[in-house]
Each structure stands twice: as structure tokens, then as C-alpha cells.
Design an enzyme around this catalytic site. Structure first.
Site, PDB file in Angstrom:
ATOM      1  N   ARG A  12      27.320  80.422  50.803  1.00  0.00           N
ATOM      2  CA  ARG A  12      27.828  79.651  51.948  1.00  0.00           C
ATOM      3  C   ARG A  12      26.826  78.603  52.411  1.00  0.00           C
ATOM      4  O   ARG A  12      27.119  77.791  53.285  1.00  0.00           O
ATOM      5  CB  ARG A  12      28.140  80.596  53.094  1.00  0.00           C
ATOM      6  N   LEU A  14      23.888  75.387  51.895  1.00  0.00           N
ATOM      7  CA  LEU A  14      23.934  74.042  51.300  1.00  0.00           C
ATOM      8  C   LEU A  14      23.855  74.120  49.777  1.00  0.00           C
ATOM      9  O   LEU A  14      24.679  73.537  49.064  1.00  0.00           O
ATOM     10  CB  LEU A  14      22.758  73.216  51.851  1.00  0.00           C
ATOM     11  N   VAL A  15      22.870  74.856  49.267  1.00  0.00           N
ATOM     12  CA  VAL A  15      22.652  74.912  47.818  1.00  0.00           C
ATOM     13  C   VAL A  15      23.683  75.802  47.140  1.00  0.00           C
ATOM     14  O   VAL A  15      24.310  75.415  46.146  1.00  0.00           O
ATOM     15  CB  VAL A  15      21.217  75.410  47.511  1.00  0.00           C
ATOM     16  N   GLY A  16      23.891  76.995  47.680  1.00  0.00           N
ATOM     17  CA  GLY A  16      24.818  77.937  47.054  1.00  0.00           C
ATOM     18  C   GLY A  16      26.228  77.364  46.963  1.00  0.00           C
ATOM     19  O   GLY A  16      26.902  77.503  45.935  1.00  0.00           O
ATOM     20  N   SER A 107      10.818  75.630  46.283  1.00  0.00           N
ATOM     21  CA  SER A 107      10.788  74.439  47.134  1.00  0.00           C
ATOM     22  C   SER A 107       9.532  73.639  46.812  1.00  0.00           C
ATOM     23  O   SER A 107       8.499  74.214  46.451  1.00  0.00           O
ATOM     24  CB  SER A 107      10.749  74.871  48.593  1.00  0.00           C
ATOM     25  N   SER A 108       9.616  72.328  47.013  1.00  0.00           N
ATOM     26  CA  SER A 108       8.444  71.491  46.728  1.00  0.00           C
ATOM     27  C   SER A 108       7.295  71.776  47.696  1.00  0.00           C
ATOM     28  O   SER A 108       6.157  71.369  47.435  1.00  0.00           O
ATOM     29  CB  SER A 108       8.821  70.007  46.796  1.00  0.00           C
ATOM     30  N   CYS A 109       7.549  72.499  48.794  1.00  0.00           N
ATOM     31  CA  CYS A 109       6.453  72.783  49.731  1.00  0.00           C
ATOM     32  C   CYS A 109       5.521  73.881  49.211  1.00  0.00           C
ATOM     33  O   CYS A 109       4.528  74.204  49.868  1.00  0.00           O
ATOM     34  CB  CYS A 109       6.974  73.127  51.116  1.00  0.00           C
ATOM     35  N   TYR A 136       6.824  79.852  54.788  1.00  0.00           N
ATOM     36  CA  TYR A 136       7.937  79.679  53.850  1.00  0.00           C
ATOM     37  C   TYR A 136       7.388  79.421  52.448  1.00  0.00           C
ATOM     38  O   TYR A 136       7.871  79.979  51.463  1.00  0.00           O
ATOM     39  CB  TYR A 136       8.775  78.492  54.330  1.00  0.00           C
ATOM     40  N   LYS A 140       7.975  81.523  48.978  1.00  0.00           N
ATOM     41  CA  LYS A 140       8.542  80.922  47.761  1.00  0.00           C
ATOM     42  C   LYS A 140       7.577  81.054  46.572  1.00  0.00           C
ATOM     43  O   LYS A 140       8.013  81.249  45.432  1.00  0.00           O
ATOM     44  CB  LYS A 140       8.900  79.452  48.018  1.00  0.00           C
ATOM     45  N   PRO A 163      13.148  72.501  43.834  1.00  0.00           N
ATOM     46  CA  PRO A 163      13.774  71.263  44.303  1.00  0.00           C
ATOM     47  C   PRO A 163      12.959  70.554  45.377  1.00  0.00           C
ATOM     48  O   PRO A 163      12.234  71.180  46.142  1.00  0.00           O
ATOM     49  CB  PRO A 163      15.110  71.738  44.890  1.00  0.00           C
ATOM     50  N   ASN A 165      13.212  67.789  48.806  1.00  0.00           N
ATOM     51  CA  ASN A 165      14.045  67.864  50.021  1.00  0.00           C
ATOM     52  C   ASN A 165      15.502  67.536  49.655  1.00  0.00           C
ATOM     53  O   ASN A 165      15.766  66.509  49.038  1.00  0.00           O
ATOM     54  CB  ASN A 165      13.551  66.866  51.069  1.00  0.00           C
ATOM     55  N   LEU A 166      16.408  68.397  50.089  1.00  0.00           N
ATOM     56  CA  LEU A 166      17.813  68.286  49.705  1.00  0.00           C
ATOM     57  C   LEU A 166      18.666  67.851  50.885  1.00  0.00           C
ATOM     58  O   LEU A 166      18.293  68.052  52.038  1.00  0.00           O
ATOM     59  CB  LEU A 166      18.317  69.653  49.215  1.00  0.00           C
ATOM     60  N   HIS A 179      16.808  69.802  58.747  1.00  0.00           N
ATOM     61  CA  HIS A 179      15.886  68.871  58.108  1.00  0.00           C
ATOM     62  C   HIS A 179      16.154  67.453  58.631  1.00  0.00           C
ATOM     63  O   HIS A 179      17.131  67.224  59.335  1.00  0.00           O
ATOM     64  CB  HIS A 179      16.055  68.916  56.579  1.00  0.00           C
ATOM     65  N   ARG A 209       8.990  61.090  51.989  1.00  0.00           N
ATOM     66  CA  ARG A 209       9.742  62.203  51.425  1.00  0.00           C
ATOM     67  C   ARG A 209      10.676  61.692  50.331  1.00  0.00           C
ATOM     68  O   ARG A 209      11.160  60.560  50.377  1.00  0.00           O
ATOM     69  CB  ARG A 209      10.603  62.899  52.491  1.00  0.00           C
TER      70      ARG A 209
HETATM   71  O1  GFB Z   1      12.900  67.367  56.854  1.00  0.00           O
HETATM   72  P1  GFB Z   1      11.809  67.890  57.683  1.00  0.00           P
HETATM   73  O2  GFB Z   1      12.184  68.699  58.871  1.00  0.00           O
HETATM   74  O3  GFB Z   1      10.819  68.762  56.845  1.00  0.00           O
HETATM   75  O4  GFB Z   1      10.942  66.651  58.234  1.00  0.00           O
HETATM   76  P2  GFB Z   1       9.529  68.613  55.876  1.00  0.00           P
HETATM   77  C1  GFB Z   1      10.525  65.599  57.416  1.00  0.00           C
HETATM   78  C2  GFB Z   1       9.859  64.511  58.255  1.00  0.00           C
HETATM   79  O5  GFB Z   1      10.866  63.879  59.066  1.00  0.00           O
HETATM   80  C3  GFB Z   1       8.776  64.997  59.216  1.00  0.00           C
HETATM   81  C4  GFB Z   1      10.380  63.769  60.397  1.00  0.00           C
HETATM   82  O6  GFB Z   1       7.714  64.068  59.211  1.00  0.00           O
HETATM   83  C5  GFB Z   1       9.486  64.989  60.559  1.00  0.00           C
HETATM   84  O7  GFB Z   1       8.614  64.849  61.675  1.00  0.00           O
HETATM   85  N1  GFB Z   1      11.519  63.689  61.327  1.00  0.00           N
HETATM   86  C6  GFB Z   1      11.833  62.596  62.080  1.00  0.00           C
HETATM   87  C7  GFB Z   1      12.391  64.653  61.631  1.00  0.00           C
HETATM   88  N2  GFB Z   1      12.867  62.861  62.889  1.00  0.00           N
HETATM   89  C8  GFB Z   1      13.246  64.144  62.620  1.00  0.00           C
HETATM   90  C9  GFB Z   1      14.277  64.972  63.131  1.00  0.00           C
HETATM   91  O8  GFB Z   1      15.057  64.599  64.017  1.00  0.00           O
HETATM   92  N3  GFB Z   1      14.379  66.218  62.593  1.00  0.00           N
HETATM   93  C10 GFB Z   1      13.528  66.675  61.617  1.00  0.00           C
HETATM   94  N4  GFB Z   1      13.705  67.901  61.125  1.00  0.00           N
HETATM   95  N5  GFB Z   1      12.521  65.899  61.142  1.00  0.00           N
HETATM   96  C11 GFB Z   1      10.338  70.979  55.268  1.00  0.00           C
HETATM   97  C12 GFB Z   1       9.686  72.328  55.288  1.00  0.00           C
HETATM   98  O9  GFB Z   1       9.302  70.107  55.512  1.00  0.00           O
HETATM   99  O10 GFB Z   1      10.896  70.636  54.033  1.00  0.00           O
HETATM  100  C13 GFB Z   1      10.462  73.360  54.606  1.00  0.00           C
HETATM  101  O11 GFB Z   1       9.363  72.662  56.622  1.00  0.00           O
HETATM  102  C14 GFB Z   1      11.087  72.887  53.306  1.00  0.00           C
HETATM  103  O12 GFB Z   1       9.624  74.422  54.370  1.00  0.00           O
HETATM  104  C15 GFB Z   1      11.735  71.548  53.431  1.00  0.00           C
HETATM  105  O13 GFB Z   1      10.123  72.844  52.293  1.00  0.00           O
HETATM  106  C16 GFB Z   1      12.246  71.005  52.132  1.00  0.00           C
HETATM  107  O14 GFB Z   1       9.851  67.799  54.660  1.00  0.00           O
HETATM  108  O15 GFB Z   1       8.339  68.161  56.650  1.00  0.00           O
END
Ligand code: GFB
Length: 312
Positions: A12, A14-16, A107-109, A136, A140, A163, A165-166, A179, A209
Site C-alpha cells: 500500500r 509508494l514503492v510497494g 536507500s541512498s542515505c 533509518y 537499512k 534507490p 529519493n523517490l 519528503h 537531490r
Molecule cells: O526530501 P527530504 O525531506 O529528505 O528533504 P532528505 C530534502 C531537502 O528538501 C532538505 C528540503 O534539504 C529539506 O530541508 N525541503 C525544503 C523540504 N522544503 C521542504 C519541505 O517542505 N518538506 C521537506 N520534507 N523537505 C531523506 C531521509 O532525506 O531522504 C530519509 O531523511 C530518506 O532517510 C529519504 O533517505 C530518501 O533527502 O534530506
């Protein structure tokens, strides 16, 4: 040949859900799906019982506690605990019940915060992790190592896809947990609908990203399930990145927003850059198809139709 029984854990999410859409196009796939109410993947006995009864041939392990930078940073216990428990239960039960192949999604993190870019699979464990999501990431990394250990000791055919960021339809658009890409879609759509003249973007806008549409990831997962069998993880990405400020400009334009952007530098930036080296999967013969602007437009249309933000 009888149809392969395929269990998609987390169908249910995003990925699945994207993997289910992709597998629906495959001839000979007999899908086995369970909601969280039907099967609690944190319950070890229930998971083992399910595998012993249903005997799937293949498993896509897409069930996970996931979220954006704020959720990762503020709920570290949930992120480390739930992910460790779910993946340990599923990988062990899959091996015990005779599953032929399992694909684990990382995850790429998992790669170090300051890894050379683009990040190759062999930079794993060469430096400190990004603090906002290290819990996290550790979970992983443990999942990847569990797959490698079961392969090494038992010969279990478990493979790992990493993967970038998706995004895509069915994503989490809740601003406290999402995200960046779904957050920006929501913020700009609501700004346009509500006539707002300013939208807040977290951080400085300078982090970079890479974004991959989830339908491309699902296609890569099915490709790897059929074509890859090795302990080494495989990065799955688009191959190019953008700054958060550039991304905001793309989403604003797609939404028809013409107002101002306000960058809130009191919010965390996270890792400065996260771009995957995708030469391994490219060398195997797979490449993504959905360019970022096309994917943003499609996801924005999906979001508008979903009714998550009712038009004002
Ligand atoms: O996508 P995101 O939450 O995760 O944030 P990460 C990416 C960048 O977007 C950060 C900025 O620099 C955030 O500060 N950003 C700007 C925002 N506006 C917003 C907003 O309104 N919401 C959010 N969420 N970000 C995640 C990891 O890291 O990536 C997880 O925490 C996972 O573990 C995932 O690996 C793929 O790319 O920073």
C-alpha cells in the site's frame, strides 16, 4: 510453467503499490498481498506462520517506516526499531520457508554524508552518516548486511536495490512527514488555490537531490529480480540531480504559482548532495524513462485528482 507466487511486502506504500502496478503487466505473476491489519510484519510468529502457509516463490521487501527529513530527525526510535524488526522478520521467514529470491529495498542515505559524488556502491561504510537520518540509514545498512549474511551462510538469493529519493502517485503528502517533492506539490497547489503570495521552503535551497519516479524504480526492481543475483547492492537513480531551489522553481511552474519563495534557513538542509552512481545498473542493461519535469507534471495531476487538498 505455474505462475510465480510473489509476495509484495508493503503493497500500500509508494514503492510497494508501484511494484504491484508493474507486476500486474507480467504474465505468470500470482500476487500475494496482505494489509497491515491482515499481517503485522513486526510480529515474528505471525510472519513465519504466513510464509510457512503461503510459500511464496519471490519477495519484494518494500515494507518500511519511511519519511522526510523532519520525521527522520524527530522520530528516530520508530525509524530504527520498526525497520530493523520488519526486515529481520521477513528476510528470516523467507529463507526458512524456501523463498527462491528476495529483493530488499534500501536507500541512498546509507552512504556517508560527504561521500564523493556520484556515490558508488562501494563507498558504503567509508565515513560518518548524515545525522538527520542516521537511524533509518543504520537500519537499512543492517537490512543489506542481513541479506549478505544469509547469502554467505545459507546461499539465500537475497539482492539489494538502493534507490535515490523517490516520488510519484500515492506518496505521503502530509507536510509533517513527507519528503520534499510531495511537500512542494502540496504547498504550491494550496498557494495557487488559496491565492497566497508566499510559499515557505525549508532550509537554504542549496542542497542537491536526485529524484526518481517510483514507476521507474518498480521497473528496475522487476528487472533486478529477473536479471541479477549477487551480494553487492545496486544503486537505482536518474543519474542527475537538482538543487532544492531549482526543484521548487519546477514545481511552482507546474502548479502555475507566480508568487515569492521564502527559504527558512532555521530548518535543516540535511546532506549537502545525494547523487547516485548508476553505472552498475546501466551496465546490466537498465535505464530510467521518466524525466523529472514529466514526472512532476504527472504527480501534480494525480495529487489534484486525489482530493487530498480540496480546491478552495
Ligand atoms: O526530501 P527530504 O525531506 O529528505 O528533504 P532528505 C530534502 C531537502 O528538501 C532538505 C528540503 O534539504 C529539506 O530541508 N525541503 C525544503 C523540504 N522544503 C521542504 C519541505 O517542505 N518538506 C521537506 N520534507 N523537505 C531523506 C531521509 O532525506 O531522504 C530519509 O531523511 C530518506 O532517510 C529519504 O533517505 C530518501 O533527502 O534530506
Amino acid at each position: 510453467m505455474p505462475a510465480a507466487r510473489i509476495f509484495v511486502a508493503g503493497h500500500r506504500g509508494l514503492v510497494g503499490s508501484a511494484i504491484v502496478r508493474r507486476l500486474a503487466r507480467e504474465a505468470g505473476a500470482d500476487l500475494l498481498l496482505r494489509t497491515r491489519q491482515e499481517l503485522d510484519l513486526t510480529d515474528q510468529a505471525a510472519v513465519l506462520d504466513f510464509f510457512e502457509r503461503e510459500r511464496p516463490d519471490q519477495v519484494y521487501l518494500a515494507a518500511a517506516r519511511v519519511g522526510g527529513i523532519l520525521a527522520n530527525d524527530t522520530r528516530p526510535a520508530e525509524f530504527i526499531h520498526e525497520n530493523l524488526v520488519i526486515q529481520s522478520n521477513v528476510i528470516d521467514a523467507a529463507w526458512r520457508s524456501g523463498v527462491k529470491k528476495l529483493l530488499f529495498l534500501g536507500s541512498s542515505c546509507i552512504y556517508p554524508k560527504l561521500a564523493p559524488q556520484p556515490m558508488r556502491e562501494d563507498c558504503l561504510l567509508t565515513g560518518p552518516l548524515e545525522p538527520t537520518n542516521e537511524w533509518y540509514a543504520i537500519a537499512k545498512i543492517a537490512g543489506l548486511k542481513t541479506c549478505q549474511a544469509y547469502r554467505k551462510q545459507y546461499g539465500f538469493d537475497a539482492i539489494c536495490a538502493m534507490p535515490t529519493n523517490l516520488y510519484g502517485p500515492g506518496d505521503n503528502f502530509d507536510l509533517a512527514g513527507s519528503h520534499v517533492l510531495p511537500a512542494l506539490i502540496r504547498k504550491f497547489v494550496e498557494a495557487v488555490d488559496g491565492g497566497a503570495t508566499e510559499v515557505e521552503i525549508w532550509g537554504t535551497g542549496t542542497p542537491r537531490r536526485e529524484f526518481l519516479h517510483v514507476d521507474d524504480l518498480a521497473d528496475a526492481c522487476v528487472f533486478l529480480m529477473n536479471a541479477y543475483s549477487d551480494a553487492a547492492p545496486v544503486n537505482v537513480g536518474w543519474g542527475q540531480d537538482v538543487s532544492i531551489a531549482e526543484l521548487a522553481g519546477m514545481v511552482a511552474e507546474a502548479a502555475g504559482y507566480r508568487g515569492a519563495l521564502r527559504f527558512d534557513a532555521s530548518r535543516p538542509d540535511g546532506t549537502p548532495r545525494k547523487l547516485l552512481d548508476v553505472s552498475r545498473i546501466a551496465g546490466l542493461g537498465w535505464s530510467p524513462r521518466i524525466a523529472l519535469q514529466e514526472g512532476i507534471d504527472a504527480t501534480l495531476r494525480w495529487y489534484r485528482q486525489s482530493g487530498i487538498s480540496p480546491p478552495k
